[in-house]
Design a protein around this motif. Structure first.
Motif, PDB file in Angstrom:
ATOM      1  N   SER A   1      14.984 124.250  50.042  1.00 25.00           N
ATOM      2  CA  SER A   1      15.087 123.540  48.766  1.00 25.00           C
ATOM      3  C   SER A   1      16.505 123.043  48.489  1.00 25.00           C
ATOM      4  CB  SER A   1      14.591 124.422  47.616  1.00 25.00           C
ATOM      5  OG  SER A   1      15.396 125.558  47.481  1.00 25.00           O
ATOM      6  N   LYS A   2      17.509 123.752  48.963  1.00 28.45           N
ATOM      7  CA  LYS A   2      18.902 123.334  48.770  1.00 28.45           C
ATOM      8  C   LYS A   2      19.152 121.958  49.401  1.00 28.45           C
ATOM      9  CE  LYS A   2      22.192 125.218  51.201  1.00 28.45           C
ATOM     10  NZ  LYS A   2      23.096 126.217  51.807  1.00 28.45           N
ATOM     11  N   GLN A   3      18.574 121.731  50.584  1.00 25.14           N
ATOM     12  CA  GLN A   3      18.732 120.441  51.255  1.00 25.14           C
ATOM     13  C   GLN A   3      18.007 119.328  50.493  1.00 25.14           C
ATOM     14  OE1 GLN A   3      17.242 122.200  54.871  1.00 25.14           O
ATOM     15  NE2 GLN A   3      19.138 121.683  55.938  1.00 25.14           N
TER      16      GLN A   3
ATOM     17  N   VAL B   1      19.905 115.905  48.704  1.00 24.57           N
ATOM     18  CA  VAL B   1      19.521 114.503  48.930  1.00 24.57           C
ATOM     19  C   VAL B   1      19.132 113.835  47.615  1.00 24.57           C
ATOM     20  CG1 VAL B   1      17.856 112.964  50.054  1.00 24.57           C
ATOM     21  CG2 VAL B   1      18.884 114.850  51.345  1.00 24.57           C
ATOM     22  N   LEU B   2      18.312 114.508  46.821  1.00 31.48           N
ATOM     23  CA  LEU B   2      17.871 113.909  45.557  1.00 31.48           C
ATOM     24  C   LEU B   2      19.011 113.755  44.547  1.00 31.48           C
ATOM     25  CD1 LEU B   2      14.388 115.551  45.023  1.00 31.48           C
ATOM     26  CD2 LEU B   2      14.873 113.121  45.314  1.00 31.48           C
ATOM     27  N   ALA B   3      19.985 114.631  44.588  1.00 27.55           N
ATOM     28  CA  ALA B   3      21.099 114.562  43.634  1.00 27.55           C
ATOM     29  C   ALA B   3      22.064 113.428  43.954  1.00 27.55           C
ATOM     30  CB  ALA B   3      21.855 115.893  43.602  1.00 27.55           C
ATOM     31  N   ASN B   4      21.945 112.847  45.131  1.00 27.08           N
ATOM     32  CA  ASN B   4      22.829 111.754  45.533  1.00 27.08           C
ATOM     33  C   ASN B   4      22.012 110.467  45.704  1.00 27.08           C
ATOM     34  OD1 ASN B   4      24.567 109.950  46.674  1.00 27.08           O
ATOM     35  ND2 ASN B   4      25.267 111.302  48.292  1.00 27.08           N
TER      36      ASN B   4
ATOM     37  N   ILE C   1      11.150 121.006  42.388  1.00 21.65           N
ATOM     38  CA  ILE C   1      11.424 121.484  43.737  1.00 21.65           C
ATOM     39  C   ILE C   1      11.110 122.976  43.818  1.00 21.65           C
ATOM     40  CG2 ILE C   1      13.239 121.726  45.467  1.00 21.65           C
ATOM     41  CD1 ILE C   1      14.611 119.336  43.839  1.00 21.65           C
ATOM     42  N   THR C   2      10.131 123.326  44.659  1.00 19.48           N
ATOM     43  CA  THR C   2       9.718 124.710  44.811  1.00 19.48           C
ATOM     44  C   THR C   2       9.912 125.123  46.264  1.00 19.48           C
ATOM     45  OG1 THR C   2       8.026 124.319  43.130  1.00 19.48           O
ATOM     46  CG2 THR C   2       7.843 126.351  44.405  1.00 19.48           C
ATOM     47  N   GLY C   3      10.898 125.992  46.509  1.00 15.11           N
ATOM     48  CA  GLY C   3      11.174 126.443  47.858  1.00 15.11           C
ATOM     49  C   GLY C   3      10.310 127.618  48.254  1.00 15.11           C
TER      50      GLY C   3
ATOM     51  N   ILE D   1      14.661 113.870  54.790  1.00 16.23           N
ATOM     52  CA  ILE D   1      15.186 115.228  54.630  1.00 16.23           C
ATOM     53  C   ILE D   1      14.959 116.044  55.899  1.00 16.23           C
ATOM     54  CG2 ILE D   1      14.885 117.413  53.381  1.00 16.23           C
ATOM     55  CD1 ILE D   1      14.273 115.646  50.875  1.00 16.23           C
ATOM     56  N   GLU D   2      13.786 115.923  56.491  1.00 17.66           N
ATOM     57  CA  GLU D   2      13.509 116.660  57.718  1.00 17.66           C
ATOM     58  C   GLU D   2      14.411 116.198  58.855  1.00 17.66           C
ATOM     59  OE1 GLU D   2       9.268 116.295  58.265  1.00 17.66           O
ATOM     60  OE2 GLU D   2       8.862 117.841  56.761  1.00 17.66           O
ATOM     61  N   LYS D   3      14.692 114.899  58.910  1.00 19.34           N
ATOM     62  CA  LYS D   3      15.578 114.361  59.949  1.00 19.34           C
ATOM     63  C   LYS D   3      17.010 114.872  59.759  1.00 19.34           C
ATOM     64  CE  LYS D   3      16.290 109.947  59.902  1.00 19.34           C
ATOM     65  NZ  LYS D   3      16.136 108.494  60.002  1.00 19.34           N
ATOM     66  N   ILE D   4      17.470 114.903  58.523  1.00 18.94           N
ATOM     67  CA  ILE D   4      18.831 115.341  58.213  1.00 18.94           C
ATOM     68  C   ILE D   4      18.985 116.840  58.478  1.00 18.94           C
ATOM     69  CG2 ILE D   4      20.444 115.757  56.307  1.00 18.94           C
ATOM     70  CD1 ILE D   4      19.502 113.139  55.081  1.00 18.94           C
ATOM     71  N   SER D   5      17.949 117.622  58.198  1.00 17.98           N
ATOM     72  CA  SER D   5      18.072 119.079  58.251  1.00 17.98           C
ATOM     73  C   SER D   5      17.819 119.668  59.638  1.00 17.98           C
ATOM     74  CB  SER D   5      17.141 119.729  57.224  1.00 17.98           C
ATOM     75  OG  SER D   5      15.798 119.479  57.560  1.00 17.98           O
ATOM     76  N   ILE D   6      17.609 118.844  60.621  1.00 16.64           N
ATOM     77  CA  ILE D   6      17.355 119.362  61.988  1.00 16.64           C
ATOM     78  C   ILE D   6      18.636 119.959  62.540  1.00 16.64           C
ATOM     79  CG2 ILE D   6      16.869 118.687  64.368  1.00 16.64           C
ATOM     80  CD1 ILE D   6      14.826 116.718  63.277  1.00 16.64           C
TER      81      ILE D   6
END
Length: 139
Positions: free
Chosen positions: A16-18, A22-25, A87-89, A134-139
């Motif tokens: 959820s942090k990731q 992304v959403l905050a920017n 956002i629910t992690g 997000i999935e691409k960035i967090s790999i």
């Protein structure tokens, strides 16, 4: 007063942090909303322009952030609206629920009942683009 126009939900293979980063920017909007051509930051507001004819070809967005929610508040377009991203992690997976709100007295040339399904589909496509980014960035 505002009314909820629709909701969309997507699950992301990221923490959820990731998702929040992304959403905050809003600069990331250029990567997950294809029709957006410019995002310019002014203080705590972002000016957004779209290439294609859209309901809001130009708008100003403020980002509001809470513990598990990020809101985009859009003004200065033909239709003012808010998007609440809940956002629910769940470990390394995150559920993003997107709720779109419009003023109860929205002044449009077509009824919200006709606009809602078209907008819901477009927003859902963009939400899935967001998940992929997000999935691409967090790999």
């Amino acid at each position: 007063m505002q009314q909820k126009l629709f909701s969309n939900v997507v699950t992301v293979d990221a923490e959820s942090k990731q998702v929040q980063q992304v959403l905050a920017n809003p600069q990331y909007l250029l990567e997950w909303v294809p029709e957006i051509t410019m995002v310019k930051q002014n203080d705590k507001k972002f000016t957004i322009n779209r290439a294609e004819t859209a309901l809001n070809q130009h708008e100003v967005v403020r980002v509001k952030r809470n513990a598990n929610e990020i809101r985009y508040v859009s003004t200065e377009g033909r239709l003012e609206y808010e998007i609440a991203f809940l956002i629910t992690g769940e470990g390394k997976r995150t559920i993003i629920q997107e709720d779109v709100y419009v003023p109860e007295k929205a002044h449009l040339h077509l009824p919200l009942k006709l606009l809602a399904p078209i907008a819901k589909h477009a927003f859902n496509t963009n939400l899935n683009n967001l998940a992929s980014l997000i999935e691409k960035i967090s790999i």
